[in-house]
Write an enzyme that holds these catalytic residues in place. Structure first.
Site, PDB file in Angstrom:
ATOM      1  CB  CYS A  43      -0.962   0.046   1.169  1.00 18.60           C
ATOM      2  SG  CYS A  43      -2.028  -1.395   1.320  1.00 18.60           S
ATOM      3  NE  ARG A  65       4.835   1.751   0.088  1.00 15.23           N
ATOM      4  CZ  ARG A  65       5.856   1.533   0.894  1.00 15.23           C
ATOM      5  NH1 ARG A  65       7.092   1.797   0.502  1.00 15.23           N
ATOM      6  NH2 ARG A  65       5.668   1.040   2.099  1.00 15.23           N
ATOM      7  CD1 TRP A  80      -0.354  -6.120  -3.184  1.00 22.41           C
ATOM      8  CD2 TRP A  80      -0.619  -6.745  -1.054  1.00 22.41           C
ATOM      9  NE1 TRP A  80      -0.040  -7.456  -3.092  1.00 22.41           N
ATOM     10  CE2 TRP A  80      -0.202  -7.861  -1.795  1.00 22.41           C
ATOM     11  CE3 TRP A  80      -0.854  -6.895   0.311  1.00 22.41           C
ATOM     12  CZ2 TRP A  80       0.003  -9.116  -1.226  1.00 22.41           C
ATOM     13  CZ3 TRP A  80      -0.668  -8.144   0.893  1.00 22.41           C
ATOM     14  CH2 TRP A  80      -0.246  -9.235   0.122  1.00 22.41           C
ATOM     15  CG  ASN A 103       0.175   1.892   3.908  1.00 27.88           C
ATOM     16  OD1 ASN A 103      -0.867   1.938   3.274  1.00 27.88           O
ATOM     17  ND2 ASN A 103       1.283   2.500   3.510  1.00 27.88           N
ATOM     18  N   GLY A 104      -0.801  -1.517   6.699  1.00 24.86           N
ATOM     19  CA  GLY A 104      -0.544  -2.443   7.792  1.00 24.86           C
ATOM     20  C   GLY A 104      -1.761  -3.294   8.096  1.00 24.86           C
ATOM     21  CD  GLU A 114      16.552 -13.176  -7.647  1.00 22.29           C
ATOM     22  OE1 GLU A 114      16.120 -12.093  -8.091  1.00 22.29           O
ATOM     23  OE2 GLU A 114      16.113 -13.694  -6.597  1.00 22.29           O
ATOM     24  CE  LYS A 140      13.861 -10.620  -9.627  1.00 25.20           C
ATOM     25  NZ  LYS A 140      13.555 -11.421  -8.502  1.00 25.20           N
ATOM     26  CD  GLU A 160       9.594 -11.791  -7.923  1.00 25.39           C
ATOM     27  OE1 GLU A 160       9.479 -11.341  -6.781  1.00 25.39           O
ATOM     28  OE2 GLU A 160      10.582 -11.534  -8.655  1.00 25.39           O
ATOM     29  CG  HIS A 182      18.303 -37.062  -5.188  1.00 21.49           C
ATOM     30  ND1 HIS A 182      18.545 -38.384  -4.865  1.00 21.49           N
ATOM     31  CD2 HIS A 182      19.530 -36.484  -5.297  1.00 21.49           C
ATOM     32  CE1 HIS A 182      19.836 -38.588  -4.774  1.00 21.49           C
ATOM     33  NE2 HIS A 182      20.467 -37.452  -5.030  1.00 21.49           N
ATOM     34  CE  LYS A 215      11.317  -2.938  -5.155  1.00 21.66           C
ATOM     35  NZ  LYS A 215      11.998  -3.898  -6.021  1.00 21.66           N
TER      36      LYS A 215
END
Length: 612
Positions: free
Chosen positions: A2, A27, A74, A100-101, A485, A489, A492, A508, A607
């Site tokens: 947010c 955000r 968000w 926010n939160g 990583e 990416k 995402e 395995h 973010k």
């Protein structure tokens, strides 16, 4: 999560707020809204979707307010829609809040309010919050400031809030705990935001609110108090940020711009700290507690997402050169498994934003048990920077793209410098190896620049695999975290399922997935595991998998085996992740663009993850 923007002064508030919300949209981008006082009436406008949807709604209105609050969301409580969007009115309609939160005890507060006859319009904890504040104000016949202070003592969770009141049309009240809030100081005007990006256009003087602080703001005054009603003196800092840094600069997306900024951001990270010619390596932020790092019985690295992958690479580096045991923990799990932390243990906390809620919680737990905290983050004045005993900024500049790229390589740069300094001081590295690594580190920006020149070749490979449904990424040693990583990416931003594995672990389990439809990305640079990786490639080829190999320039063996080969410049094995990750970032970017995905604002992601 947010984004908050607020303004009080003489400017047209809606223009300042909407422009700021666009800069904070990374955000959160499920919905957006704004509250203004117009003709002595408090009005709220909000829309599901991007900020541009809100902007279209406002364009048809003749707005002329000099005070307002805005929010881009968000979603946590309640699905993204117009009703759940912020700001939220109080029961009387005379107050509005942006938040926010997460308020963890909102359900019990809501039940109490419902029993008093209140009815709610949204599914959010934020609406409960403002109802609760107004109820306290009415019950105690107190000022709004006092009601906010009393409410903050009763709520449990994280918050950054700004409240606007119809009855006090020249004042905003803000507060924070566990979620960032910065106040921009202008001439007879003030700006508030979740970070400095909406503010830098107007002023470079800011005040970062601390946890459990409130700000009472009017055009000509800023008062800061604790939630215990103790007034404090605002500490004004000067922003080191240019407006150009938060613009796209001619690139189609922030993510592509930030990928291509890495030669500079890595160099900025080393500037003034490392000089190979003189053997100089010094990070000013770790002087006082340097001996704690050198003498640590173990180092615990806590991080999330991409930062966790950087921590995994650092584990290899610290153990090889510093000979110190290292544990790399998901911050989100660390605090919940009753970890064994001894007084004097060193905890390195890594976060791009410096506000990651899970990482902050892990820090607080470790500090309570006597650990020494070193923070590695990008944002000056962030919560992790202020909570840590010492640490180092990455100096990567603002990262707007939600999928982190330049933050990863900058974090590796800082971690390598810390590890190299510790190893040298401990005497666990030879003088010749120390000098060699200094020289190689100085050359990394140039080698990253060379890797970026592969962009067109990688775009062609992306075109062939843009419709794949699954990817497998494999690497060994230092390149195993790079495989993780690379897979992250792709997931995402393209929404293709991808998994990263140590190459030796393929047999395995994951080898069962390999067929002629499965693209397998090998990070197969020339290092101590090279022959083993060659064997793993042969295992994939025997099952008709399609191999995309990242190799060292001049490799003559793997190109005869792989369908697609991407050559990167040679460097020391320990530093290769900063180079080998570049093609993986570009591959993910181009595949996502070709699939029509919003690479800067992927669905469901934000973010700065400031909630647990």
């Amino acid at each position: 999560m947010c984004g908050i923007v607020a303004y009080v002064g003489a400017r047209q508030a809606s223009g300042v707020i909407v422009k700021g919300l666009k800069r904070l949209e990374y955000r959160g981008y499920d919905s957006a809204g704004i509250a203004l006082i117009e003709s002595n009436n408090l009005r709220v406008y909000k829309k599901k979707g991007k900020v541009v949807e809100l902007e279209s709604e406002l364009d048809s209105r003749n707005l002329n307010s000099t005070i307002g609050i805005g929010h881009t969301r968000w979603a946590t409580h309640g699905e993204p829609n117009d009703v759940n969007a912020h700001p939220h009115f109080s029961n009387s309609g005379k107050l509005a809040i942006i938040h926010n939160g997460i308020i963890e005890n909102y359900a019990s507060i809501k039940t109490d309010l419902i029993n008093k006859g209140y009815q709610f319009k949204s599914e959010t904890d934020s609406e409960v919050f403002i109802y609760f504040i107004e109820d306290i104000q009415q019950k105690n016949s107190c000022s709004l400031e006092e009601a906010v202070r009393l409410a903050l003592q009763k709520v449990v969770g994280a918050y950054a809030i700004v409240i606007i009141s119809q009855d006090d049309p020249n004042t905003l009240i803000a507060a924070r705990k566990g979620s960032p809030l910065v106040v921009g100081v202008g001439k007879n005007e003030y700006f508030m935001a979740s970070d400095a990006t909406p503010i830098v256009e107007y002023t470079n003087e800011v005040v970062y609110l601390n946890d459990q602080e409130m700000a009472i703001i009017s055009p000509d005054s800023l008062t800061i108090k604790t939630t215990q009603d103790v007034e404090t003196t605002p500490y004004i800092q000067t922003l080191d940020m240019e407006l150009d840094a938060i613009e796209k600069g001619g690139y189609h997306h922030f993510m592509l711009k930030e990928i291509f900024e890495q030669p500079r951001s890595i160099g900025d990270c080393m500037r003034g700290r490392l000089n190979a010619a003189t053997g100089h390596l010094l990070l000013g932020g770790i002087r006082e507690y340097a001996n704690k790092l050198e003498n640590a019985d173990r180092i615990i690295i806590v991080a999330c997402g991409t930062s966790w992958h950087a921590g995994l690479v650092a584990e290899y580096f610290f153990e090889e050169f510093c000979r110190t045991p290292v544990e790399v923990e998901y911050a989100s799990e660390f605090r919940y498994r009753n970890p064994i932390i001894n007084e004097g243990d060193v905890v390195i906390a890594i976060s791009q934003s410096g506000e990651t809620a899970d990482t902050l919680a892990a820090i607080e737990l470790a500090k309570s048990k006597g650990a020494i905290i070193f923070g590695v983050c990008n944002v000056v004045g962030s919560s992790i920077a202020r909570t840590s005993h010492e640490g180092a900024y990455t100096h990567a500049g603002p990262e707007i793209g939600v999928a982190s790229t330049k933050a990863f390589t900058a974090q590796l740069t800082v971690l390598f410098m810390i590890g190299l300094r510790v190893a040298y001081q401990k005497g666990t590295i030879s003088e010749s190896t120390y000098r060699e690594l200094l020289v190689e580190m100085e050359q990394i920006p140039t080698k990253v620049e060379t890797a970026l020149q592969l962009n067109q070749q990688i775009e062609c490979i992306a075109d062939l695999f843009k419709d794949a449904r699954n990817f497998l990424y494999l690497g060994r040693g230092y390149n195993f975290p790079v495989a993780l990583e690379g897979a992250l990416k792709l997931k995402e931003i393209s929404y293709i399922h991808a998994e990263g594995y140590p190459a030796a672990e393929m047999k395995h389990g994951p080898i069962a997935l390999i067929d002629e439809e499965m693209p397998v990305v090998f990070i197969a640079t020339n290092d101590s595991s090279y022959e083993k990786v060659v064997s793993n490639i042969q295992e994939v080829k025997a099952r008709k998998g399609k191999v995309i190999a990242i190799v060292t320039e001049g490799d003559s063996l793997i190109p005869s085996m792989a369908e697609f080969v991407i050559e990167v410049p040679a460097t020391h094995e320990a530093l290769m992740p900063m180079v080998s990750v570049i093609p993986l970032q570009l591959l993910s970017y181009h595949i996502a663009v070709m699939r029509g995905c919003n690479v800067d604002q992927p669905r469901n992601l934000a973010k700065s993850v400031t909630v647990e």
